[in-house]
Design a protein around this motif. Structure first.
Motif, PDB file in Angstrom:
ATOM      1  N   ARG A 193     -75.524  18.379 -60.799  1.00 52.84           N
ATOM      2  CA  ARG A 193     -74.443  17.821 -59.975  1.00 52.84           C
ATOM      3  C   ARG A 193     -74.494  16.292 -59.946  1.00 52.84           C
ATOM      4  O   ARG A 193     -73.479  15.625 -60.188  1.00 52.84           O
ATOM      5  N   ILE A 194     -75.665  15.722 -59.660  1.00 55.78           N
ATOM      6  CA  ILE A 194     -75.702  14.256 -59.557  1.00 55.78           C
ATOM      7  C   ILE A 194     -75.610  13.601 -60.936  1.00 55.78           C
ATOM      8  O   ILE A 194     -75.252  12.429 -61.049  1.00 55.78           O
ATOM      9  N   GLY A 195     -75.893  14.382 -61.982  1.00 59.36           N
ATOM     10  CA  GLY A 195     -75.729  13.845 -63.325  1.00 59.36           C
ATOM     11  C   GLY A 195     -74.281  13.588 -63.678  1.00 59.36           C
ATOM     12  O   GLY A 195     -73.976  12.844 -64.617  1.00 59.36           O
ATOM     13  N   LYS A 196     -73.373  14.195 -62.939  1.00 63.76           N
ATOM     14  CA  LYS A 196     -71.942  14.028 -63.222  1.00 63.76           C
ATOM     15  C   LYS A 196     -71.365  12.772 -62.568  1.00 63.76           C
ATOM     16  O   LYS A 196     -70.217  12.415 -62.847  1.00 63.76           O
ATOM     17  N   GLY A 197     -72.132  12.137 -61.683  1.00 66.69           N
ATOM     18  CA  GLY A 197     -71.631  10.913 -61.076  1.00 66.69           C
ATOM     19  C   GLY A 197     -71.964  10.829 -59.605  1.00 66.69           C
ATOM     20  O   GLY A 197     -72.389  11.807 -58.988  1.00 66.69           O
ATOM     21  N   GLN A 198     -71.751   9.636 -59.066  1.00 65.98           N
ATOM     22  CA  GLN A 198     -72.066   9.408 -57.660  1.00 65.98           C
ATOM     23  C   GLN A 198     -70.814   9.506 -56.798  1.00 65.98           C
ATOM     24  O   GLN A 198     -69.695   9.223 -57.248  1.00 65.98           O
ATOM     25  N   SER A 199     -71.021   9.901 -55.551  1.00 65.66           N
ATOM     26  CA  SER A 199     -69.921   9.976 -54.597  1.00 65.66           C
ATOM     27  C   SER A 199     -70.441   9.668 -53.193  1.00 65.66           C
ATOM     28  O   SER A 199     -70.453  10.534 -52.304  1.00 65.66           O
ATOM     29  N   PRO A 200     -70.898   8.423 -53.002  1.00 64.87           N
ATOM     30  CA  PRO A 200     -71.501   8.079 -51.709  1.00 64.87           C
ATOM     31  C   PRO A 200     -70.451   7.966 -50.600  1.00 64.87           C
ATOM     32  O   PRO A 200     -69.281   7.674 -50.864  1.00 64.87           O
ATOM     33  N   ASN A 201     -70.910   8.182 -49.382  1.00 67.34           N
ATOM     34  CA  ASN A 201     -70.016   8.052 -48.228  1.00 67.34           C
ATOM     35  C   ASN A 201     -70.021   6.643 -47.653  1.00 67.34           C
ATOM     36  O   ASN A 201     -69.112   6.262 -46.923  1.00 67.34           O
ATOM     37  N   TYR A 202     -71.082   5.901 -47.955  1.00 69.47           N
ATOM     38  CA  TYR A 202     -71.262   4.597 -47.317  1.00 69.47           C
ATOM     39  C   TYR A 202     -71.661   3.544 -48.346  1.00 69.47           C
ATOM     40  O   TYR A 202     -72.462   3.818 -49.239  1.00 69.47           O
ATOM     41  N   LEU A 203     -71.126   2.344 -48.172  1.00 73.35           N
ATOM     42  CA  LEU A 203     -71.727   1.165 -48.779  1.00 73.35           C
ATOM     43  C   LEU A 203     -72.682   0.605 -47.742  1.00 73.35           C
ATOM     44  O   LEU A 203     -72.270   0.306 -46.608  1.00 73.35           O
ATOM     45  N   TYR A 204     -73.948   0.471 -48.107  1.00 76.53           N
ATOM     46  CA  TYR A 204     -74.963  -0.056 -47.191  1.00 76.53           C
ATOM     47  C   TYR A 204     -75.374  -1.436 -47.670  1.00 76.53           C
ATOM     48  O   TYR A 204     -75.779  -1.603 -48.825  1.00 76.53           O
ATOM     49  N   ILE A 205     -75.280  -2.432 -46.798  1.00 72.82           N
ATOM     50  CA  ILE A 205     -75.732  -3.788 -47.097  1.00 72.82           C
ATOM     51  C   ILE A 205     -76.845  -4.112 -46.109  1.00 72.82           C
ATOM     52  O   ILE A 205     -76.606  -4.166 -44.890  1.00 72.82           O
ATOM     53  N   GLY A 206     -78.057  -4.268 -46.620  1.00 75.68           N
ATOM     54  CA  GLY A 206     -79.190  -4.478 -45.717  1.00 75.68           C
ATOM     55  C   GLY A 206     -80.174  -5.485 -46.264  1.00 75.68           C
ATOM     56  O   GLY A 206     -80.013  -6.021 -47.366  1.00 75.68           O
ATOM     57  N   CYS A 207     -81.220  -5.730 -45.481  1.00 76.52           N
ATOM     58  CA  CYS A 207     -82.260  -6.685 -45.858  1.00 76.52           C
ATOM     59  C   CYS A 207     -83.247  -6.031 -46.826  1.00 76.52           C
ATOM     60  O   CYS A 207     -83.391  -4.811 -46.879  1.00 76.52           O
ATOM     61  N   CYS A 208     -83.942  -6.879 -47.586  1.00 79.04           N
ATOM     62  CA  CYS A 208     -84.939  -6.376 -48.551  1.00 79.04           C
ATOM     63  C   CYS A 208     -86.203  -5.865 -47.879  1.00 79.04           C
ATOM     64  O   CYS A 208     -87.022  -5.212 -48.543  1.00 79.04           O
ATOM     65  N   ASP A 209     -86.390  -6.154 -46.602  1.00 72.85           N
ATOM     66  CA  ASP A 209     -87.630  -5.810 -45.903  1.00 72.85           C
ATOM     67  C   ASP A 209     -88.040  -4.359 -46.197  1.00 72.85           C
ATOM     68  O   ASP A 209     -87.245  -3.425 -46.056  1.00 72.85           O
ATOM     69  N   ALA A 210     -89.306  -4.189 -46.614  1.00 69.43           N
ATOM     70  CA  ALA A 210     -89.797  -2.876 -47.046  1.00 69.43           C
ATOM     71  C   ALA A 210     -89.782  -1.837 -45.932  1.00 69.43           C
ATOM     72  O   ALA A 210     -89.794  -0.633 -46.199  1.00 69.43           O
ATOM     73  N   ARG A 211     -89.764  -2.310 -44.680  1.00 72.29           N
ATOM     74  CA  ARG A 211     -89.791  -1.352 -43.559  1.00 72.29           C
ATOM     75  C   ARG A 211     -88.424  -0.779 -43.240  1.00 72.29           C
ATOM     76  O   ARG A 211     -88.302   0.099 -42.390  1.00 72.29           O
ATOM     77  N   VAL A 212     -87.403  -1.290 -43.909  1.00 74.62           N
ATOM     78  CA  VAL A 212     -86.040  -0.853 -43.578  1.00 74.62           C
ATOM     79  C   VAL A 212     -85.470  -0.101 -44.785  1.00 74.62           C
ATOM     80  O   VAL A 212     -84.635  -0.596 -45.522  1.00 74.62           O
TER      81      VAL A 212
END
Ligand SMILES: [Zn+2]
Length: 280
Positions: free
Chosen positions: A77-96
């Motif tokens: 299924r995922i080999g056929k393509g992506q279908s995300p619900n959200y664009l997430y824009i966040g910090c690089c911090d490893a804890r997040v």
């Protein structure tokens, strides 16, 4: 959040570390120094316990085996393509780590991360991510997620020159300038930091709304459905408490004064403003 933690613990518990055939390590490049393979002593001196990424490759193989067992059609299924619900824009911090801390499913997020979770019009990287997410993937939601104890926000609130990164942190200094009156009234420095984290997320949400493609899509969807998408959400994660919260912002109040400046698609038939009453 306790549900999230339970979920994480349970997922960790079921990972069989030794019982699954591991893919070949043929794809792993050897650690070299001036053309020579590193000695065992040199490898041992490297920071971290997995210099050849052996654990990571094995862990990925284990994860893939578990996913196949739970859902035999998963990779097909995922080999056929992506279908995300959200664009997430966040910090690089490893804890997040967004997929983990939001307890989402694999593939739910289209992710862009940078230092300080910034959205600047001159950053071709984040602008490309937004364009692709809203136009090609047609994500209905955009999340900007900051976090307390953010090194970028702390750095931008100090009187010192951080070198080349200073050009990036200046975007957060600009947020502090915009909200200087409020921030200078906060006596405790940690409270001031936490408030600047929130204001930084708020301003990045507004920066997304200043983007032409986002305005265009929101106007179009509002005309067609009476409902503007993509919706924009500001979140802040507290690593020390394990808590994620949604910012409570009067978006209309924040944008009213500047509608005439940033409104790219004035359309009195729709909303009299490209900045609708609510971002989300
Ligand atoms: Zn950060």
């Amino acid at each position: 959040m306790s549900f999230v933690l339970r979920s994480i613990r349970s997922s960790v518990r079921v990972v069989p570390r030794v019982s699954v055939q591991v893919p070949s390590r043929a794809y792993s490049l050897p650690l070299v120094n001036n053309g020579k393979a590193l000695s065992p002593e040199a490898k041992a001196s490297l920071k971290g316990s997995d210099p050849d990424l052996k654990d990571i490759i094995e862990g990925s193989g284990n994860w893939a085996a578990i996913m196949r067992e739970r859902d035999p059609d998963f990779f097909n299924r995922i080999g056929k393509g992506q279908s995300p619900n959200y664009l997430y824009i966040g910090c690089c911090d490893a804890r997040v780590d967004p997929t983990v801390l939001m307890n989402l499913n694999y593939g739910d997020l289209f992710i862009h991360r940078n230092v300080g979770n910034l959205v600047t019009g001159s950053d071709l990287n984040v602008m490309s991510a937004i364009e692709f997410a809203v136009n090609r993937l047609q994500v209905p939601h955009i999340i900007v997620c900051g976090h307390y104890d953010c090194g970028a926000v702390r750095g931008a609130h100090k009187q010192m020159d951080h070198g080349i990164i200073e050009n990036w942190l200046r975007n957060i200094r600009d947020v502090a300038r915009l909200h200087n009156t409020e921030l200078t009234k906060i006596p405790d420095s940690e409270d001031r930091h936490r408030r600047l984290v929130e204001l930084n997320v708020q301003e990045q949400c507004l920066n997304i709304l200043k983007t032409g493609s986002v305005q265009r899509l929101r106007m179009k969807s509002f005309k067609e459905t009476g409902f503007a998408t993509p919706r924009i959400h500001g979140l802040v994660f507290d690593p020390a408490a394990g808590e994620l919260k949604k910012l409570d912002v009067d978006w209309k109040g924040e944008t009213k004064e500047f509608d005439a400046i940033y409104n790219l698609y004035p359309d009195p038939d729709v909303n009299k403003s490209a900045f609708p009453k609510n971002l989300n």
